[in-house]
Every structure is written in C-alpha cells, then in structure tokens.
Design a protein around this motif. Structure first.
Motif, PDB file in Angstrom:
ATOM      1  N   ASN A 167       4.563   6.774   5.797  1.00 54.92           N
ATOM      2  CA  ASN A 167       4.641   5.700   6.787  1.00 54.92           C
ATOM      3  C   ASN A 167       3.456   4.742   6.761  1.00 54.92           C
ATOM      4  O   ASN A 167       3.463   3.745   7.481  1.00 54.92           O
ATOM      5  CB  ASN A 167       4.827   6.268   8.198  1.00 54.92           C
ATOM      6  N   LYS A 168       2.462   4.999   5.885  1.00 54.13           N
ATOM      7  CA  LYS A 168       1.340   4.062   5.754  1.00 54.13           C
ATOM      8  C   LYS A 168       1.109   3.803   4.269  1.00 54.13           C
ATOM      9  O   LYS A 168       0.849   4.727   3.510  1.00 54.13           O
ATOM     10  CB  LYS A 168       0.078   4.636   6.403  1.00 54.13           C
ATOM     11  N   GLU A 169       1.204   2.561   3.857  1.00 53.07           N
ATOM     12  CA  GLU A 169       1.117   2.207   2.445  1.00 53.07           C
ATOM     13  C   GLU A 169       0.119   1.075   2.227  1.00 53.07           C
ATOM     14  O   GLU A 169       0.167   0.045   2.907  1.00 53.07           O
ATOM     15  CB  GLU A 169       2.492   1.767   1.931  1.00 53.07           C
ATOM     16  N   SER A 170      -0.805   1.286   1.286  1.00 48.38           N
ATOM     17  CA  SER A 170      -1.754   0.254   0.880  1.00 48.38           C
ATOM     18  C   SER A 170      -1.669   0.081  -0.629  1.00 48.38           C
ATOM     19  O   SER A 170      -1.669   1.060  -1.366  1.00 48.38           O
ATOM     20  CB  SER A 170      -3.184   0.631   1.287  1.00 48.38           C
ATOM     21  N   VAL A 171      -1.619  -1.176  -1.065  1.00 51.15           N
ATOM     22  CA  VAL A 171      -1.411  -1.494  -2.474  1.00 51.15           C
ATOM     23  C   VAL A 171      -2.492  -2.455  -2.937  1.00 51.15           C
ATOM     24  O   VAL A 171      -2.879  -3.379  -2.205  1.00 51.15           O
ATOM     25  CB  VAL A 171      -0.030  -2.150  -2.695  1.00 51.15           C
ATOM     26  N   GLY A 172      -2.986  -2.246  -4.150  1.00 51.59           N
ATOM     27  CA  GLY A 172      -3.898  -3.185  -4.778  1.00 51.59           C
ATOM     28  C   GLY A 172      -3.440  -3.483  -6.194  1.00 51.59           C
ATOM     29  O   GLY A 172      -3.045  -2.573  -6.930  1.00 51.59           O
ATOM     30  N   ILE A 173      -3.476  -4.758  -6.584  1.00 53.24           N
ATOM     31  CA  ILE A 173      -3.184  -5.180  -7.951  1.00 53.24           C
ATOM     32  C   ILE A 173      -4.504  -5.631  -8.580  1.00 53.24           C
ATOM     33  O   ILE A 173      -5.207  -6.479  -8.024  1.00 53.24           O
ATOM     34  CB  ILE A 173      -2.176  -6.335  -8.001  1.00 53.24           C
ATOM     35  N   TYR A 174      -4.831  -5.065  -9.730  1.00 49.67           N
ATOM     36  CA  TYR A 174      -6.110  -5.304 -10.399  1.00 49.67           C
ATOM     37  C   TYR A 174      -5.863  -5.828 -11.809  1.00 49.67           C
ATOM     38  O   TYR A 174      -4.818  -5.582 -12.400  1.00 49.67           O
ATOM     39  CB  TYR A 174      -6.919  -4.013 -10.492  1.00 49.67           C
ATOM     40  N   ALA A 175      -6.877  -6.525 -12.350  1.00 50.27           N
ATOM     41  CA  ALA A 175      -6.763  -7.008 -13.717  1.00 50.27           C
ATOM     42  C   ALA A 175      -8.146  -7.125 -14.341  1.00 50.27           C
ATOM     43  O   ALA A 175      -9.167  -7.203 -13.635  1.00 50.27           O
ATOM     44  CB  ALA A 175      -6.049  -8.359 -13.757  1.00 50.27           C
ATOM     45  N   ALA A 176      -8.168  -7.154 -15.666  1.00 50.09           N
ATOM     46  CA  ALA A 176      -9.437  -7.293 -16.385  1.00 50.09           C
ATOM     47  C   ALA A 176      -9.890  -8.752 -16.438  1.00 50.09           C
ATOM     48  O   ALA A 176     -11.028  -9.018 -16.829  1.00 50.09           O
ATOM     49  CB  ALA A 176      -9.283  -6.739 -17.802  1.00 50.09           C
TER      50      ALA A 176
END
Length: 503
Positions: free
Chosen positions: A398-407
């Motif tokens: 019920n709790k979601e955290s997302v991160g998108i990373y790149a070089a």
C-alpha cells in the motif's frame, strides 16, 4: 570539469557492509552503518573532502524503533550514533519513517533539497542486525546497545497506514506472510490459475532471483535454488501457510549495512568526484492507498499503478526502455504486481532484481531498497546505456516509492517538478472500515497458516451479499483445498467475522 547541469541531484558514493565482512562476532547496527559509510566514501574517490562537506545524515529507521523492539536496546539518537562512529559531523540529523518504501521516499525529497541548496551533501545510511539479535537470544548472550543522545534529531516517522489494524489482527492476519498470502491468492484468483500452477510460477520467479544472489558479496542467504526445491520440504523449506513456504518470504535474520551519498553534480565535481562516478536521479513518484481491509480489490496494486507510469512519464521513458531494475521483493506477489503495473515488458525474470531479493540477499527491515540503490549505481556505472529503476514497497502493497536513474544528466536540465507530488489514493466510498456482518458471503481470497506441527484457522477476504468487502476467519477450513469462490455463512462474535462453509 565542465558539467552540463551542476545542480542536478546525483548519487556519487555507495557502500555495503555485513557481519561477516567486519570480523565482529556481535555487530551492532552502528558498526554496520559506519562500515557501509566508510565504503561509500571510499567509493566516491574523494573521501576526505566529501566527508567534510556532508551536512545531513539520514538513518533509515530500525526494526527496533518500528514496533519490533528487542531486549538489547538501541541508541536514543541513531543518526547521531552513526555519524559519530563514522567521523561525520552533519548539521542535520534525520531518522526515517517506517516501511520498505522509505529509502526511496526520503531520497526523492532530499533530491529536491540538495538541488535547492538546502543541503550540500547527504549521507543516506541504513543497517539491520536481527541476525545478531536472534543468535544472542539463542545462546543467552547479553548485549547492550543503548546509547544516550547528546543532540537533537528530526524524526520523520508518520502515523499514516500502520502495518495492520486491530480488525485485521482479530481475523487472524497477525503477520506479513498471512497478509501477503491473501494478496497472493487474490492475484491468483484474478488470473484464474489453480494452486499448483500458481505455486510453480512463484517458484520459477524465486529460482531466478536466487541465482542473482550469488553475484552479491554481502548476500546473507545466497544459494542456487531450483523451482522444484522451492516447492519441496528439504533445506528447511517448510510450509508457512497456503500459499508460501519459508524460502518464498523475506528473511530478516541479517547483519547488513548500506550507505548512499546524494549531492549535486557541481558540488561533487568541486570535491573531486569523477564524472563517471555520478548517477543521476531523473524522476521519482510516490503513491499510497489505505490498509488492506479498506480496499476493494486486493489482486492489484493501485499504488504501483499510479507511481510507475508517473515516474516513467517524468523521465520521458517507457517501461521497455529500462535497463537495470530492482523491485522490492518481500514476497513473490510484490514482484508480480510490479510486473503487472509495468505491463510485463519483454525481459527475463532474473532482470527484476539486482541483489537476489529479500529471500536470498536478505530482508533488512525498512532498509532493503538502500541495498537496491547500491546495486543499481554499480550496474549503471558498468553499463549506462539504459536508465534504471528502483521500486520500493511498504506496508501490504500500500506504499510505493519509485526512482528512475541514469548515467547521463537530464537533457535540458533537471527541475524539481521531476519529483512528483505524493499521491494518496482514497478509500473507495462503498468500503466500510471494520466491517462486521451476519449473513452469507463468498470467499474472494484467503491465507491458511501451517505450523511445524499443526494447522491454524484460515483468514478469509470476503464479499458479502451487498457486494461489500470484509475480512473474517474460517476455523474449520479443509486442508489443501482452494477456498476461493466457496460460499460461507458468517456470524459476528468477539470482534470477529466467523465463517463456516455453507452446507
């Protein structure tokens, strides 16, 4: 060095530690965290100058301070104890929230704060030593990790969405395997799969994850499992409940520490960090829903279905464009629901983890995704041709955290609106809190506990005659039987919805 975007948030140093690597018989969480911090500083290539510039340290909240205390104690101010042991003197000390989403959740906010100049450099630190605690209890060894505080910290703990409610406890949902078992069986029902074929799919997913654990130095339970072994009783793989066995769930008997250094590309360059060390946060999103008894469909993750597309949209990529991914993997369904929310892109099962997951790498409480970040940074440095993603989950999906990373930095420059405002998905209007009733119902999902010598009552997710969801208990559930779709009669007694199979 001339940087394209000197204010862009970047991860520049990552490190891990484990009890075995320290040579300590009884490592404390402070020992583990400090060792990981030293490793992260060394990894940056600019340890001394960068360490002196760290003005904020965030310690991920311990199991001990998340409602699971133990008799050996803990520092009153864990961030302070970690900073002191690490030789750091940050002006700001933060203590994290409860939940597996918290490492990515806190980093999302901290990224905007370093971009604005509120902080120059942040050390995100984590550690868990429940393995030490359990060994000490078994041997009767006495430990004292209490430590008085000498300065203030900012406590980030929130009261929103505690793990389980009294209503859920009374219906037999007294552990995460029972709660997630209901979610797992609900997804199985949605897919129309029988128990055996669904168990095979879980085992195949975990076989793939187990193989990845062999690649990680600090993995606590690395072993090459086969799907067949994961469905059998050998190697202590006893049944916990229907649908899980022991090695299909998170293993918390770990001794692990992780650290990640967040700053801006410009500050990192000033400190002497090489550009190839920098991994850029491109976007992030957070979403949450009410606890499981306040939802009307446990077969999907609304939080993932909101957070994933938003993070991808802000990063201007599609799910199929992603390279390295680490999905929070406390139970198979946490990964399966993430795959569903991503649209099941064409990639191998093993590519959804960078560590081996919480069963085989280890499940260090709230801290797991800090280790996922370490592995993601390492992967993107090795091959930065595609962006990567961290999916961090808390509570019961019920709790979601997302991160998108790149070089590479964001084309056109990074702005704070790449961190989406947290989304709170409300309770459906028709769902009643603590719903008790008398009458007929249908079982929509269930979990049935199996002890080593006995079997308990099933906890059942019900739909009553008005179409309202409720949770109850089925004391005389038949063994090794698919309960989904069976009709029951329900009587409320002693704050329980007590169900019996309809004759």
């Amino acid at each position: 060095m001339a940087l394209v975007d000197p204010k862009a948030p970047v991860l520049v140093g990552v490190g891990e530690a484990s009890g075995g690597s320290l040579g300590l018989e009884w490592p404390s969480t402070v020992d583990l965290a400090a060792a990981a911090i030293r490793a992260a500083l060394a990894d940056s290539g600019a340890a001394d100058k960068l360490a002196a510039s760290i003005d904020c340290l965030l310690s991920i909240r311990l199991f001990h301070d998340s409602g699971l205390p133990h008799e050996f104690g803990s520092p009153e101010n864990h961030p302070e104890a970690v900073a002191t042991a690490s030789g750091l003197n940050p002006a700001t000390l933060l203590y994290g929230d409860v939940g597996g989403q918290s490492p990515q959740k806190h980093l999302n906010k901290l990224a905007a704060q370093v971009h604005s100049g509120e902080y120059k450099a942040v050390m995100l630190s984590s550690a868990e030593n429940m393995g030490t605690v359990k060994r000490a209890r078994r041997s009767g060894h006495k430990l004292d990790w209490n430590q008085p505080a000498t300065r203030d910290m900012i406590d980030l703990k929130t009261d929103e969405d505690k793990m389980l409610t009294a209503y859920e406890w009374r219906q037999g949902i007294i552990s995460m395997p029972m709660a997630y078992g209901i979610v797992e069986n609900a997804r199985r029902a949605r897919l129309g799969m029988d128990r055996d074929s669904y168990a095979q799919s879980m085992a195949e997913l975990w076989e793939a994850f187990a193989g990845v654990s062999l690649s990680r130095q600090h993995a606590q339970f690395a072993r090459k499992w086969t799907a067949e072994e994961l469905l059998a009783d050998d190697h202590g793989n006893y049944r916990l409940n229907d649908p899980f066995r022991r090695w299909m769930v998170a293993q918390d008997a770990v001794e692990l520490g992780a650290a990640v250094i967040l700053t801006t590309a410009g500050h990192a360059a000033e400190m002497g960090v090489a550009e190839e060390k920098m991994i850029y946060l491109h976007s992030a999103a957070d979403a949450s829903v009410p606890l499981m008894s306040l939802q009307d469909d446990l077969s999907v993750s609304p939080a993932m279905q909101v957070a994933f597309p938003k993070a991808l949209e802000l990063a201007e990529v599609e799910a199929g464009d992603l390279g390295p991914i680490d999905i929070y993997s406390c139970f198979p369904v946490a990964v399966s629901l993430a795959m569903d929310a991503l649209g099941s892109p064409d990639r191998s099962l093993s590519s959804y983890t960078l560590t081996g997951g919480l069963s085989f790498f280890g499940g260090p409480g709230n801290s797991y995704s800090a280790h996922g970040m370490v592995a993601l940074v390492e992967a993107l440095r090795e091959d930065g041709s595609k962006p990567g993603m961290i999916s961090a989950n808390g509570g019961v999906i019920n709790k979601e955290s997302v991160g998108i990373y790149a070089a590479q930095p964001v084309a056109g420059g990074w702005t704070p609106d790449r961190i989406a405002a947290p989304v709170r998905i409300p309770k459906p209007d028709h769902v009643k809190a603590d719903h008790f009733f008398n009458g007929k119902a249908v079982i929509k999902s269930y979990a049935m506990p199996y002890g080593k010598a006995s079997r308990g009552a099933a906890s059942v997710w019900l739909e009553d005659e008005q179409g309202l969801p409720a949770i109850g208990i089925l004391p005389d559930a038949p063994e090794d039987t698919d309960l989904i779709g069976l009709a029951v009669d329900v009587v409320t007694a002693d704050d329980r919805n007590i169900a019996t199979l309809s004759g």
